[in-house]
Design a protein around this motif. Structure first.
Motif: not given
Length: 114
Positions: A93-98
């Motif tokens: 959850a610390l990451y998001r994909r962009v």
């Protein structure tokens, strides 16, 4: 299996062959590249599966700086849409994909700080 038609920029554990085999079921084709305008921080990972698989409890995470002189070096991984979904499952959850533009000029996905 579909042909890998997505580019995913990795600056961390997705470059690890054991992580690739567990996450994607295969070793990926990779190329060197860099992500301009970003810098690397580090975050404590609490998901035991990710820690066991990577062997690390602290993982890198990138964040934008807005400074074109900053850059993060890493690898471009060639993946399918299904493998992108698998990478989303692996990342915590610390990451998001962009989507970003790499030094090479190619568009790629990358996981950044949430």
């Amino acid at each position: 299996m579909a042909a890998p038609d997505q580019l995913l920029f990795s600056y961390g554990t997705l470059q690890n062959p054991d992580v690739q085999l567990d996450t994607f079921g295969r070793l990926l084709d990779v190329e060197d590249d860099a992500l301009p305008g970003y810098t690397v921080d580090y975050a404590e990972i609490e998901d035991p599966r990710v820690v066991d698989l990577s062997g690390l409890s602290v993982h890198p995470v990138v964040r934008p700086t807005g400074n074109a002189l900053d850059k993060v070096t890493g690898k471009v991984l060639r993946v399918t849409e299904d493998e992108l979904d698998a990478a989303d499952e692996y990342e915590v959850a610390l990451y998001r994909r962009v989507q970003v533009r790499l030094r090479s000029g190619r568009a790629a996905w990358v996981y950044v700080s949430n």
